[in-house]
Design a protein around this motif. Structure first.
Motif, PDB file in Angstrom:
ATOM      1  N   ARG A  26       0.836  -1.203   0.000  1.00  0.00           N
ATOM      2  CA  ARG A  26       0.000   0.000   0.000  1.00  0.00           C
ATOM      3  C   ARG A  26       0.872   1.256   0.000  1.00  0.00           C
ATOM      4  NH1 ARG A  26      -3.016  -3.489   2.958  1.00  0.00           N
ATOM      5  NH2 ARG A  26      -2.323  -2.767   5.009  1.00  0.00           N
ATOM      6  N   ALA A  27       1.974   1.226   0.752  1.00  0.00           N
ATOM      7  CA  ALA A  27       2.887   2.373   0.772  1.00  0.00           C
ATOM      8  C   ALA A  27       3.516   2.604  -0.599  1.00  0.00           C
ATOM      9  CB  ALA A  27       3.986   2.158   1.813  1.00  0.00           C
ATOM     10  N   LEU A  28       3.729   1.528  -1.359  1.00  0.00           N
ATOM     11  CA  LEU A  28       4.275   1.637  -2.712  1.00  0.00           C
ATOM     12  C   LEU A  28       3.197   1.957  -3.743  1.00  0.00           C
ATOM     13  CD1 LEU A  28       6.722  -1.394  -2.691  1.00  0.00           C
ATOM     14  CD2 LEU A  28       7.338   1.030  -2.754  1.00  0.00           C
ATOM     15  N   GLN A  29       1.953   2.086  -3.288  1.00  0.00           N
ATOM     16  CA  GLN A  29       0.815   2.374  -4.146  1.00  0.00           C
ATOM     17  C   GLN A  29       0.651   1.335  -5.248  1.00  0.00           C
ATOM     18  OE1 GLN A  29       1.570   6.427  -5.360  1.00  0.00           O
ATOM     19  NE2 GLN A  29       0.677   7.229  -3.478  1.00  0.00           N
ATOM     20  N   CYS A  30       0.691   0.080  -4.850  1.00  0.00           N
ATOM     21  CA  CYS A  30       0.531  -1.009  -5.817  1.00  0.00           C
ATOM     22  C   CYS A  30      -0.847  -0.977  -6.461  1.00  0.00           C
ATOM     23  CB  CYS A  30       0.701  -2.357  -5.118  1.00  0.00           C
ATOM     24  SG  CYS A  30       2.394  -2.808  -4.821  1.00  0.00           S
ATOM     25  N   VAL A  31      -0.887  -1.453  -7.675  1.00  0.00           N
ATOM     26  CA  VAL A  31      -2.145  -1.715  -8.360  1.00  0.00           C
ATOM     27  C   VAL A  31      -2.421  -3.191  -8.104  1.00  0.00           C
ATOM     28  CG1 VAL A  31      -3.287  -1.885 -10.597  1.00  0.00           C
ATOM     29  CG2 VAL A  31      -1.711   0.008 -10.144  1.00  0.00           C
ATOM     30  N   TYR A  32      -3.534  -3.487  -7.442  1.00  0.00           N
ATOM     31  CA  TYR A  32      -3.862  -4.865  -7.120  1.00  0.00           C
ATOM     32  C   TYR A  32      -4.693  -5.482  -8.236  1.00  0.00           C
ATOM     33  CZ  TYR A  32      -2.219  -3.582  -2.515  1.00  0.00           C
ATOM     34  OH  TYR A  32      -1.453  -3.146  -1.475  1.00  0.00           O
ATOM     35  N   ILE A  33      -4.321  -6.692  -8.597  1.00  0.00           N
ATOM     36  CA  ILE A  33      -4.989  -7.399  -9.687  1.00  0.00           C
ATOM     37  C   ILE A  33      -5.581  -8.689  -9.140  1.00  0.00           C
ATOM     38  CG2 ILE A  33      -4.679  -8.533 -11.923  1.00  0.00           C
ATOM     39  CD1 ILE A  33      -2.348  -6.562 -12.395  1.00  0.00           C
ATOM     40  N   LYS A  34      -6.877  -8.862  -9.368  1.00  0.00           N
ATOM     41  CA  LYS A  34      -7.567 -10.075  -8.943  1.00  0.00           C
ATOM     42  C   LYS A  34      -7.330 -11.137 -10.008  1.00  0.00           C
ATOM     43  CE  LYS A  34     -11.969 -11.550  -7.107  1.00  0.00           C
ATOM     44  NZ  LYS A  34     -13.328 -11.141  -6.742  1.00  0.00           N
ATOM     45  N   ARG A  35      -6.602 -12.174  -9.659  1.00  0.00           N
ATOM     46  CA  ARG A  35      -6.247 -13.202 -10.647  1.00  0.00           C
ATOM     47  C   ARG A  35      -7.466 -13.906 -11.237  1.00  0.00           C
ATOM     48  NH1 ARG A  35      -0.577 -16.054  -9.317  1.00  0.00           N
ATOM     49  NH2 ARG A  35       0.654 -14.170  -9.552  1.00  0.00           N
ATOM     50  N   GLU A  36      -8.484 -14.080 -10.438  1.00  0.00           N
ATOM     51  CA  GLU A  36      -9.700 -14.729 -10.932  1.00  0.00           C
ATOM     52  C   GLU A  36     -10.692 -13.694 -11.432  1.00  0.00           C
ATOM     53  OE1 GLU A  36      -8.934 -15.046  -7.478  1.00  0.00           O
ATOM     54  OE2 GLU A  36      -7.521 -16.637  -7.911  1.00  0.00           O
ATOM     55  N   GLY A  37     -10.241 -12.486 -11.609  1.00  0.00           N
ATOM     56  CA  GLY A  37     -11.133 -11.388 -11.976  1.00  0.00           C
ATOM     57  C   GLY A  37     -11.709 -11.520 -13.372  1.00  0.00           C
ATOM     58  N   ASN A  38     -12.770 -10.790 -13.553  1.00  0.00           N
ATOM     59  CA  ASN A  38     -13.415 -10.783 -14.866  1.00  0.00           C
ATOM     60  C   ASN A  38     -12.791  -9.695 -15.743  1.00  0.00           C
ATOM     61  OD1 ASN A  38     -14.620  -8.268 -14.218  1.00  0.00           O
ATOM     62  ND2 ASN A  38     -16.342  -9.312 -13.235  1.00  0.00           N
ATOM     63  N   VAL A  39     -13.294  -9.557 -16.927  1.00  0.00           N
ATOM     64  CA  VAL A  39     -12.746  -8.601 -17.891  1.00  0.00           C
ATOM     65  C   VAL A  39     -12.806  -7.174 -17.350  1.00  0.00           C
ATOM     66  CG1 VAL A  39     -13.072  -7.614 -20.189  1.00  0.00           C
ATOM     67  CG2 VAL A  39     -13.260 -10.070 -19.869  1.00  0.00           C
ATOM     68  N   ASN A  40     -13.904  -6.819 -16.692  1.00  0.00           N
ATOM     69  CA  ASN A  40     -14.035  -5.460 -16.158  1.00  0.00           C
ATOM     70  C   ASN A  40     -13.005  -5.170 -15.074  1.00  0.00           C
ATOM     71  OD1 ASN A  40     -16.168  -4.818 -17.846  1.00  0.00           O
ATOM     72  ND2 ASN A  40     -17.703  -5.531 -16.387  1.00  0.00           N
ATOM     73  N   GLU A  41     -12.750  -6.156 -14.203  1.00  0.00           N
ATOM     74  CA  GLU A  41     -11.756  -5.969 -13.148  1.00  0.00           C
ATOM     75  C   GLU A  41     -10.352  -5.837 -13.733  1.00  0.00           C
ATOM     76  OE1 GLU A  41     -13.789  -8.233  -9.383  1.00  0.00           O
ATOM     77  OE2 GLU A  41     -12.955  -9.457 -10.997  1.00  0.00           O
ATOM     78  N   ARG A  42     -10.042  -6.653 -14.723  1.00  0.00           N
ATOM     79  CA  ARG A  42      -8.732  -6.551 -15.379  1.00  0.00           C
ATOM     80  C   ARG A  42      -8.605  -5.215 -16.107  1.00  0.00           C
ATOM     81  NH1 ARG A  42      -9.791 -12.017 -16.387  1.00  0.00           N
ATOM     82  NH2 ARG A  42     -10.477 -11.581 -18.497  1.00  0.00           N
ATOM     83  N   SER A  43      -9.671  -4.790 -16.752  1.00  0.00           N
ATOM     84  CA  SER A  43      -9.647  -3.501 -17.442  1.00  0.00           C
ATOM     85  C   SER A  43      -9.440  -2.365 -16.450  1.00  0.00           C
ATOM     86  CB  SER A  43     -10.941  -3.277 -18.210  1.00  0.00           C
ATOM     87  OG  SER A  43     -11.047  -4.200 -19.263  1.00  0.00           O
TER      88      SER A  43
END
Length: 82
Positions: free
Chosen positions: A54-71
């Motif tokens: 969080r301090a590095l301001q990461c972009v979190y990616i849900k591996r099982e995410g759908n197209v909208n979450e990845r977008s």
């Protein structure tokens, strides 16, 4: 890894795409170029690493995410480039 002595001065944001095999590589990158990272969303809940990402301001990616979450994650990365 290319050292800081070979880095060019620029006002633009850059993207570094790499894979890593452990936390040493991440710490090494942080010490040289102060990047933000894309990480799987489960990292955010881990002790020690959650607050660090969080301090590095990461972009979190849900591996099982759908197209909208990845977008959405891709959109965050693109937004940081401009």
């Amino acid at each position: 890894m290319v050292g800081p002595e070979s880095a060019k001065s620029t006002d633009k944001t850059s993207t570094v795409v790499c894979n890593h095999s452990g936390w040493f590589e991440i710490l090494n990158l942080v010490s040289y170029i102060h990047p933000s990272f894309a990480a799987k969303d489960s990292i955010a809940g881990l002790p020690i690493f959650g607050p660090l990402t969080r301090a590095l301001q990461c972009v979190y990616i849900k591996r099982e995410g759908n197209v909208n979450e990845r977008s959405g994650a891709i959109g965050q990365i693109i937004e940081r480039q401009t």
